[in-house]
Design an enzyme around this catalytic site. Structure first.
Site, mmCIF file in Angstrom:
data_model
loop_
_atom_site.group_PDB
_atom_site.id
_atom_site.type_symbol
_atom_site.label_atom_id
_atom_site.label_comp_id
_atom_site.label_asym_id
_atom_site.label_seq_id
_atom_site.Cartn_x
_atom_site.Cartn_y
_atom_site.Cartn_z
ATOM 1 N N HIS A 152 -9.706 2.430 5.358
ATOM 2 C CA HIS A 152 -9.951 3.408 6.432
ATOM 3 C C HIS A 152 -9.175 4.707 6.220
ATOM 4 O O HIS A 152 -9.414 5.687 6.931
ATOM 5 C CB HIS A 152 -9.661 2.802 7.811
ATOM 6 C CG HIS A 152 -8.207 2.548 8.112
ATOM 7 N ND1 HIS A 152 -7.780 2.147 9.361
ATOM 8 C CD2 HIS A 152 -7.077 2.612 7.349
ATOM 9 C CE1 HIS A 152 -6.466 2.005 9.354
ATOM 10 N NE2 HIS A 152 -6.031 2.284 8.143
ATOM 11 N N ASP A 153 -8.277 4.703 5.245
ATOM 12 C CA ASP A 153 -7.526 5.931 4.933
ATOM 13 C C ASP A 153 -8.327 6.911 4.082
ATOM 14 O O ASP A 153 -7.868 8.047 3.878
ATOM 15 C CB ASP A 153 -6.243 5.581 4.164
ATOM 16 C CG ASP A 153 -5.246 4.799 5.002
ATOM 17 O OD1 ASP A 153 -5.202 5.004 6.223
ATOM 18 O OD2 ASP A 153 -4.517 3.974 4.424
ATOM 19 N N ASP B 156 -1.322 2.116 -9.416
ATOM 20 C CA ASP B 156 -2.192 3.018 -8.667
ATOM 21 C C ASP B 156 -3.569 2.370 -8.570
ATOM 22 O O ASP B 156 -4.225 2.138 -9.594
ATOM 23 C CB ASP B 156 -2.276 4.365 -9.392
ATOM 24 C CG ASP B 156 -3.121 5.392 -8.655
ATOM 25 O OD1 ASP B 156 -3.861 5.026 -7.721
ATOM 26 O OD2 ASP B 156 -3.052 6.580 -9.034
ATOM 27 N N MET B 157 -4.015 2.079 -7.370
ATOM 28 C CA MET B 157 -5.291 1.374 -7.192
ATOM 29 C C MET B 157 -6.482 2.197 -7.657
ATOM 30 O O MET B 157 -7.569 1.655 -7.866
ATOM 31 C CB MET B 157 -5.476 0.975 -5.726
ATOM 32 C CG MET B 157 -5.574 2.139 -4.756
ATOM 33 S SD MET B 157 -5.618 1.544 -3.046
ATOM 34 C CE MET B 157 -5.543 3.126 -2.169
ATOM 35 N N GLU C 52 -12.602 5.201 10.786
ATOM 36 C CA GLU C 52 -13.066 3.848 11.056
ATOM 37 C C GLU C 52 -14.582 3.843 10.899
ATOM 38 O O GLU C 52 -15.238 4.844 11.160
ATOM 39 C CB GLU C 52 -12.658 3.404 12.456
ATOM 40 C CG GLU C 52 -11.158 3.460 12.720
ATOM 41 C CD GLU C 52 -10.331 2.614 11.761
ATOM 42 O OE1 GLU C 52 -10.878 1.634 11.201
ATOM 43 O OE2 GLU C 52 -9.154 2.939 11.553
ATOM 44 N N GLY D 182 -2.342 -2.252 -1.949
ATOM 45 C CA GLY D 182 -1.733 -1.413 -0.923
ATOM 46 C C GLY D 182 -0.947 -2.253 0.054
ATOM 47 O O GLY D 182 -0.928 -1.994 1.254
ATOM 48 N N ASP E 59 1.395 -2.009 -4.960
ATOM 49 C CA ASP E 59 1.462 -0.727 -4.262
ATOM 50 C C ASP E 59 2.083 0.315 -5.191
ATOM 51 O O ASP E 59 2.426 0.022 -6.338
ATOM 52 C CB ASP E 59 2.272 -0.847 -2.962
ATOM 53 C CG ASP E 59 1.743 0.077 -1.859
ATOM 54 O OD1 ASP E 59 1.499 1.271 -2.145
ATOM 55 O OD2 ASP E 59 1.566 -0.389 -0.719
ATOM 56 N N LYS F 75 -5.991 -4.634 3.506
ATOM 57 C CA LYS F 75 -5.840 -4.540 4.964
ATOM 58 C C LYS F 75 -5.395 -3.139 5.342
ATOM 59 O O LYS F 75 -4.363 -2.660 4.885
ATOM 60 C CB LYS F 75 -4.823 -5.565 5.485
ATOM 61 C CG LYS F 75 -4.701 -5.559 7.020
ATOM 62 C CD LYS F 75 -3.686 -6.569 7.508
ATOM 63 C CE LYS F 75 -2.276 -6.063 7.361
ATOM 64 N NZ LYS F 75 -1.966 -4.898 8.246
ATOM 65 N N GLU G 299 -10.448 -4.692 8.339
ATOM 66 C CA GLU G 299 -10.575 -3.364 8.933
ATOM 67 C C GLU G 299 -11.316 -3.462 10.271
ATOM 68 O O GLU G 299 -12.028 -4.444 10.538
ATOM 69 C CB GLU G 299 -11.378 -2.437 8.008
ATOM 70 C CG GLU G 299 -10.708 -2.079 6.697
ATOM 71 C CD GLU G 299 -9.713 -0.936 6.809
ATOM 72 O OE1 GLU G 299 -9.437 -0.483 7.950
ATOM 73 O OE2 GLU G 299 -9.213 -0.490 5.761
#
Length: 359
Positions: free
Chosen positions: A265-266, A247-248, A325, A204, A227, A261, A294
């Site tokens: 958190h998304d 695609d991860m 978070e 990403g 990405d 990084k 994060e």
């Protein structure tokens, strides 16, 4: 407790209530007009005030700034007066009686270029696209998770970005702002994250800024910027960095370490675990690691950075479907569920901490 002590206690309580009431009368206006600071700072970026002063090489008078930028001097005066009061710019007395306006460490962060620039991040968060979901936040809470961004735009952030490349590019420029600031800190204060590595994949990684900063500092590391295809298609070429589209959630390119990084958190826990498992599969069993950058809520940060972490949590609520978070305990859960045997956490002088998960 005697009568005298009781009366003294009641008097102190009354004084505290009066102080709270007086402070509330001031603080409420910060919330009524809380948007003003963001709007005026955005205006300063768009006008290029910081760039004009920087290029001039010395403090500039209002007349000099307005002439350089082609601005209405009376309106510009009001903008600069506001920004100077907020200590974004500094007023310097001059021999001819008119103040000269100088840069500060904060104003330099409003420049569009430079290591310390945060302009793209400000422009992203103040854009109509990113402001609209905030108006749907209460509806999201009442609807038990109906995402604010989807309610505002009809699709989630990632699908929206895939078909709106201007927004996608602004998003990746904004993430690059943070990378330019935080990566030198990580490299200097957390060098153990990169010890013994010959290759690293930034999962990403956007336009590749993170990987670029890393390979410049550690040229023995082969960097892979990974990405989605529409992001990689816009990524600039960079020495030592290979751009790979994919695609991860499907697979992650093989490397000695995976780097994430402001990615996890998304997503909610189930998706984080899935991403981390793909990263674990991509690194070798011997000395393989996943480096997670994060925020750690309640993670020993000083008050200012802790407050930013809590604000970021609200941003995740408004801008992602189920992102958040996490506390250290919550990070421990997703790391262990992804199959890692151990992890370390290092606090750095940034909003984020560095979590290293080992195979």
């Amino acid at each position: 407790m005697g009568d005298i002590e009781r009366e003294a206690m009641l008097e102190r309580e009354k004084e505290e209530e009066e102080e709270e009431e007086a402070q509330a009368q001031v603080d409420i206006w910060r919330y009524i007009f809380g948007f003003v600071e963001l709007a005026v700072v955005k205006c300063a970026i768009e006008l290029g005030i910081a760039e004009a002063i920087e290029a001039h090489g010395r403090p500039m008078t209002l007349s000099e700034i307005s002439t350089t930028l082609g601005c209405d001097p009376s309106l510009l005066n009001r903008i600069i007066r506001f920004l100077t009061h907020r200590k974004i710019f500094k007023a310097i007395p001059t021999s001819h009686g008119y103040p000269g306006y100088a840069q500060t460490p904060l104003s330099r962060r409003l420049m569009r270029t430079g290591q310390h620039s945060m302009a793209a991040l400000i422009l992203l968060e103040s854009s109509p696209v990113m402001l609209a979901p905030w108006h749907c936040l209460s509806a999201q809470v009442l609807a038990n998770g109906n995402p604010s961004f989807e309610k505002a735009h009809g699709e989630d952030l990632w699908r929206y970005a895939a078909t709106n490349l201007d927004h996608s590019n602004l998003f990746n420029e904004a993430m690059a702002c943070d990378s330019k600031l935080v990566m030198p800190i990580i490299i200097e204060s957390c060098s153990e994250a990169f010890d013994g590595l010959n290759s690293l994949v930034d999962v990403g990684g956007g336009n590749g800024t993170t990987t670029s900063v890393l390979v410049k500092a550690c040229p023995w590391i082969r960097g892979i910027n990974f990405d989605l295809p529409h992001v990689i298609a816009e990524a600039p070429k960079c020495d030592g960095v290979e751009h790979v589209a994919g695609d991860m959630f499907q697979s992650v390119p093989k490397a000695d370490a995976a780097f994430l990084k402001w990615v996890l958190h998304d997503w909610r826990d189930e998706e984080c675990i899935e991403i981390l498992k793909k990263c674990r599969e991509a690194v070798p069993k011997e000395n393989g690691r996943v480096v997670i950058v994060e925020a750690v809520i309640e993670g020993g940060k000083h008050d200012g950075l802790k407050d930013v972490g809590l604000m970021l949590d609200m941003v995740m609520m408004a801008h992602t479907n189920f992102g958040k978070e996490r506390t250290l305990k919550e990070w421990e859960y997703v790391i262990q569920m992804a199959g890692f045997s151990k992890y370390t956490v290092k606090t750095i002088h940034a909003v984020q901490s560095v979590i290293i998960a080992f195979y």
